[in-house]
Design a protein around this motif. Structure first.
Motif, PDB file in Angstrom:
ATOM      1  N   ASN A 108       0.900  -1.189   0.028  1.00 26.49           N
ATOM      2  CA  ASN A 108      -0.081   0.131  -0.040  1.00 26.49           C
ATOM      3  C   ASN A 108       0.743   1.350   0.095  1.00 26.49           C
ATOM      4  OD1 ASN A 108      -2.508  -1.128  -0.235  1.00 26.49           O
ATOM      5  ND2 ASN A 108      -2.746  -1.249   2.019  1.00 26.49           N
ATOM      6  N   GLY A 109       2.007   1.041   0.644  1.00 23.58           N
ATOM      7  CA  GLY A 109       2.934   2.248   0.425  1.00 23.58           C
ATOM      8  C   GLY A 109       3.996   1.925  -0.231  1.00 23.58           C
ATOM      9  N   ILE A 110       4.598   2.578  -1.427  1.00 27.60           N
ATOM     10  CA  ILE A 110       5.725   2.353  -2.299  1.00 27.60           C
ATOM     11  C   ILE A 110       6.066   3.795  -2.621  1.00 27.60           C
ATOM     12  CG2 ILE A 110       6.447   1.413  -4.369  1.00 27.60           C
ATOM     13  CD1 ILE A 110       3.671  -0.127  -4.415  1.00 27.60           C
ATOM     14  N   ALA A 111       7.610   4.002  -2.489  1.00 25.25           N
ATOM     15  CA  ALA A 111       8.516   5.057  -2.942  1.00 25.25           C
ATOM     16  C   ALA A 111       9.561   4.839  -3.254  1.00 25.25           C
ATOM     17  CB  ALA A 111       8.250   6.018  -1.765  1.00 25.25           C
ATOM     18  N   ASN A 112      10.074   5.349  -4.546  1.00 25.54           N
ATOM     19  CA  ASN A 112      11.628   5.566  -4.924  1.00 25.54           C
ATOM     20  C   ASN A 112      12.147   6.414  -3.680  1.00 25.54           C
ATOM     21  OD1 ASN A 112      14.077   5.530  -6.106  1.00 25.54           O
ATOM     22  ND2 ASN A 112      13.397   7.769  -6.666  1.00 25.54           N
ATOM     23  N   ILE A 113      13.287   6.227  -3.134  1.00 23.58           N
ATOM     24  CA  ILE A 113      13.894   6.751  -2.327  1.00 23.58           C
ATOM     25  C   ILE A 113      15.104   8.034  -2.779  1.00 23.58           C
ATOM     26  CG2 ILE A 113      15.112   6.973  -0.108  1.00 23.58           C
ATOM     27  CD1 ILE A 113      14.011   4.239   0.359  1.00 23.58           C
ATOM     28  N   THR A 114      15.631   7.329  -3.633  1.00 21.08           N
ATOM     29  CA  THR A 114      17.022   8.323  -4.066  1.00 21.08           C
ATOM     30  C   THR A 114      16.928   8.680  -5.554  1.00 21.08           C
ATOM     31  OG1 THR A 114      18.075   6.347  -4.631  1.00 21.08           O
ATOM     32  CG2 THR A 114      18.414   7.159  -2.282  1.00 21.08           C
ATOM     33  N   ALA A 115      17.810   9.493  -5.797  1.00 18.97           N
ATOM     34  CA  ALA A 115      17.787  10.167  -7.431  1.00 18.97           C
ATOM     35  C   ALA A 115      18.403   9.191  -8.167  1.00 18.97           C
ATOM     36  CB  ALA A 115      18.633  11.494  -7.321  1.00 18.97           C
ATOM     37  N   ALA A 116      19.061   8.275  -7.489  1.00 20.22           N
ATOM     38  CA  ALA A 116      19.731   7.121  -8.518  1.00 20.22           C
ATOM     39  C   ALA A 116      19.002   6.183  -8.767  1.00 20.22           C
ATOM     40  CB  ALA A 116      21.015   6.655  -7.848  1.00 20.22           C
ATOM     41  N   THR A 120      14.287   1.424  -2.545  1.00 20.77           N
ATOM     42  CA  THR A 120      12.714   1.883  -2.644  1.00 20.77           C
ATOM     43  C   THR A 120      12.003   1.489  -1.029  1.00 20.77           C
ATOM     44  OG1 THR A 120      12.799   0.828  -4.957  1.00 20.77           O
ATOM     45  CG2 THR A 120      10.778   0.895  -3.817  1.00 20.77           C
ATOM     46  N   HIS A 121      11.110   2.348  -0.776  1.00 21.19           N
ATOM     47  CA  HIS A 121      10.435   1.971   0.486  1.00 21.19           C
ATOM     48  C   HIS A 121       9.213   1.213  -0.077  1.00 21.19           C
ATOM     49  CE1 HIS A 121       8.353   3.232   4.120  1.00 21.19           C
ATOM     50  NE2 HIS A 121       7.153   3.203   3.343  1.00 21.19           N
ATOM     51  N   VAL A 122       9.109   0.166   0.886  1.00 23.42           N
ATOM     52  CA  VAL A 122       7.635  -0.584   0.613  1.00 23.42           C
ATOM     53  C   VAL A 122       7.127  -0.668   1.829  1.00 23.42           C
ATOM     54  CG1 VAL A 122       8.246  -1.804  -1.307  1.00 23.42           C
ATOM     55  CG2 VAL A 122       9.157  -2.647   0.690  1.00 23.42           C
ATOM     56  N   ASP A 123       5.779  -0.590   2.049  1.00 24.83           N
ATOM     57  CA  ASP A 123       5.240  -0.911   3.399  1.00 24.83           C
ATOM     58  C   ASP A 123       3.632  -1.439   3.150  1.00 24.83           C
ATOM     59  OD1 ASP A 123       3.034   1.254   3.738  1.00 24.83           O
ATOM     60  OD2 ASP A 123       4.568   2.779   3.468  1.00 24.83           O
ATOM     61  N   VAL A 124       3.283  -2.133   4.358  1.00 28.46           N
ATOM     62  CA  VAL A 124       1.957  -2.735   4.384  1.00 28.46           C
ATOM     63  C   VAL A 124       0.870  -2.044   5.334  1.00 28.46           C
ATOM     64  CG1 VAL A 124       2.627  -5.024   3.429  1.00 28.46           C
ATOM     65  CG2 VAL A 124       2.745  -4.483   5.805  1.00 28.46           C
ATOM     66  N   ARG A 125       0.783  -0.591   5.055  1.00 29.30           N
ATOM     67  CA  ARG A 125      -0.089   0.189   5.879  1.00 29.30           C
ATOM     68  C   ARG A 125      -1.477  -0.168   5.790  1.00 29.30           C
ATOM     69  NH1 ARG A 125       0.983   5.892   3.861  1.00 29.30           N
ATOM     70  NH2 ARG A 125       3.217   5.018   3.937  1.00 29.30           N
ATOM     71  N   PRO A 126      -2.071  -0.244   6.988  1.00 28.56           N
ATOM     72  CA  PRO A 126      -3.410  -0.794   6.963  1.00 28.56           C
ATOM     73  C   PRO A 126      -4.566  -0.062   6.254  1.00 28.56           C
ATOM     74  CG  PRO A 126      -2.871  -0.188   9.291  1.00 28.56           C
ATOM     75  CD  PRO A 126      -1.843   0.043   8.320  1.00 28.56           C
ATOM     76  N   ASN A 127      -4.419   1.262   6.026  1.00 32.56           N
ATOM     77  CA  ASN A 127      -5.414   2.007   5.687  1.00 32.56           C
ATOM     78  C   ASN A 127      -4.778   3.041   4.515  1.00 32.56           C
ATOM     79  OD1 ASN A 127      -7.444   1.467   7.373  1.00 32.56           O
ATOM     80  ND2 ASN A 127      -6.312   2.438   8.974  1.00 32.56           N
ATOM     81  N   GLY A 128      -5.203   3.171   3.337  1.00 30.69           N
ATOM     82  CA  GLY A 128      -4.910   4.123   2.383  1.00 30.69           C
ATOM     83  C   GLY A 128      -3.836   3.630   1.681  1.00 30.69           C
ATOM     84  N   LYS A 129      -3.364   4.494   0.973  1.00 29.33           N
ATOM     85  CA  LYS A 129      -2.485   4.274  -0.115  1.00 29.33           C
ATOM     86  C   LYS A 129      -1.414   5.553  -0.239  1.00 29.33           C
ATOM     87  CE  LYS A 129      -3.508   1.083  -3.775  1.00 29.33           C
ATOM     88  NZ  LYS A 129      -3.858   1.302  -5.272  1.00 29.33           N
ATOM     89  N   TRP A 130       0.011   5.148  -0.366  1.00 28.22           N
ATOM     90  CA  TRP A 130       1.111   6.281  -0.802  1.00 28.22           C
ATOM     91  C   TRP A 130       1.944   5.916  -1.800  1.00 28.22           C
ATOM     92  CZ3 TRP A 130       6.432   6.769   1.410  1.00 28.22           C
ATOM     93  CH2 TRP A 130       7.044   7.656   1.149  1.00 28.22           C
ATOM     94  N   TYR A 131       1.804   6.275  -3.188  1.00 23.65           N
ATOM     95  CA  TYR A 131       2.689   6.085  -4.076  1.00 23.65           C
ATOM     96  C   TYR A 131       3.686   7.229  -4.435  1.00 23.65           C
ATOM     97  CZ  TYR A 131       0.074   1.753  -5.306  1.00 23.65           C
ATOM     98  OH  TYR A 131      -0.605   0.556  -5.488  1.00 23.65           O
TER      99      TYR A 131
END
Ligand SMILES: [Zn+2]
Ligand SMILES: [Zn+2]
Length: 392
Positions: A108-116, A120-131
């Motif tokens: 549910n939560g995914i993000a690129n972290i660095t400019a290179a 990658t950040h990944v998470d299993v947050r119970p509510n909502g989404k963050w891309y």
């Protein structure tokens, strides 16, 4: 699940509890979501990883703040991991690819972290989404990473004499980023593709990066080596930004069975690799699955042929030929369409493969150094340079 700092619990085949410990320096207990680890295991399989390094798992509130988190985020709940995924070639897999696959798996939560684009950040947050894409702040950037990053995949074509005379300027203007050219087929030099030289010159002049492929009729590894020799003689002196490929797809070859087919592939690939080329294998989703040994798929880059909207081939590949019926300005009739997911140019030029060479002198001044200035000639790639060295 709660773990003690000293625990070393193998949670899944590729993840151990100790990888998720807090890195604040205090040896305290911590929690890790089972769902998080299960999904990481899925990611490992989907990406055909050689390893996944967890650079940050659980964080206590103090540590989360220390690394500029809110102190209450998903890492403090044991729901998150920052990871770097490595492919079979030992290189980090782009975070762009990791984000897309993480989306498929349902983090549910995914993000690129660095400019290179390595972490990658990944998470299993119970509510909502963050891309997210932390290169551009902390907000949600998309509801679909394929769309968000898709614009950066390279669009390409592969062509042969069958595509006739091509207007490469028009091809370039139509948004084609690379081309794989048929160099020829079989084991005779006379079987060089009739349009290979013309296509090579035209694509180069239009500024389109090129690769090449050789169509095989080899029935034994010895014949494959002969084909490799002819291929190498045909591409000699040329420079390719993209990989060069072995194309084996004749029915009578597949009738030889997986072992013999794989031996034929290895013979060609090894020979071309040893000659300094970034070489790969072209194959259909089914032949890659049924007729290609795993060691080949893990060592050589794969050019997947699968003419569908969405491929379900689950091995790794660098280029996907997704259609044989593309239309491109400057080409009459249908043309094979490809998508490239890897920055081959950087790898190939960086390693000096495919005719690029290393920018190092390969010849040295004469051994008898006179007491005056000397004139030297050095070779860089295929050009030589002459100049005078002043005596100090
Ligand atoms: Zn801590
Ligand atoms: Zn994170």
């Amino acid at each position: 699940m709660k773990y003690q700092y000293s625990d070393s619990v193998q949670i899944t085949p590729h993840f151990n509890s100790c990888e998720f410990r807090c890195k604040c320096g205090k040896e305290h207990e911590f929690s890790v979501s089972d769902e998080l680890v299960q999904k990481l295991e899925q990611l490992y399989a989907t990406l055909n990883c050689s390893k996944i390094i967890v650079t940050s798992g659980f964080r206590c509130s103090a540590h989360d703040k220390a690394v500029k988190g809110s102190g209450t985020g998903q890492h403090t709940l044991g729901n998150a991991a920052d990871i770097c995924c490595y492919g079979q070639d030992g290189q980090p897999i782009s975070s762009k690819v990791v984000c897309c696959k993480a989306q498929d798996i349902g983090f549910n939560g995914i993000a690129n972290i660095t400019a290179a684009y390595q972490y990658t950040h990944v998470d299993v947050r119970p509510n909502g989404k963050w891309y997210g894409d932390e290169v551009h702040g902390n907000s949600t950037v998309t509801d679909d990473f394929y769309k968000y990053f898709g614009g950066e995949d390279m669009k390409g074509i592969d062509v042969s004499v069958h595509n006739g005379n091509i207007d490469w300027g028009k091809v370039k203007a139509d948004g084609i980023d690379f081309a794989i050219l048929r160099a020829g087929y079989g084991r005779l030099a006379s079987q060089k593709d009739e349009k290979f030289e013309q296509n090579y010159a035209g694509a180069k002049a239009a500024g389109i990066p090129v690769g090449a492929y050789w169509y095989s009729y080899a029935m034994t590894p010895e014949e494959a080596e002969l084909e490799a020799d002819v291929f190498l003689s045909v591409i000699k002196g040329k420079q390719f930004e993209m990989p060069v490929y072995f194309d084996l797809e004749e029915k009578k070859q597949f009738d030889l069975g997986k072992e013999q087919v794989s031996a034929i592939m290895r013979a060609f690939l090894k020979k071309v690799e040893n000659a300094g080329y970034f070489v790969g294998l072209y194959g259909s989703a089914s032949s890659l699955t049924t007729h290609t040994a795993d060691d080949i798929k893990s060592w050589y880059t794969i050019w997947l042929a699968h003419w569908v909207d969405q491929t379900n081939y689950n091995g790794a590949y660098g280029i996907w030929q997704h259609s044989e019926k593309g239309k491109v300005d400057g080409i009459n009739g249908n043309v094979d369409m490809d998508i490239c997911y890897k920055d081959f140019q950087t790898i190939i030029k960086g390693k000096g493969l495919n005719g690029w060479g290393k920018a190092e002198p390969t010849s040295t001044p004469a051994p008898d150094v006179p007491d005056t200035d000397v004139t030297v000639t050095i070779q860089i790639g295929k050009d030589s340079y002459k100049g005078t060295l002043k005596k100090e």
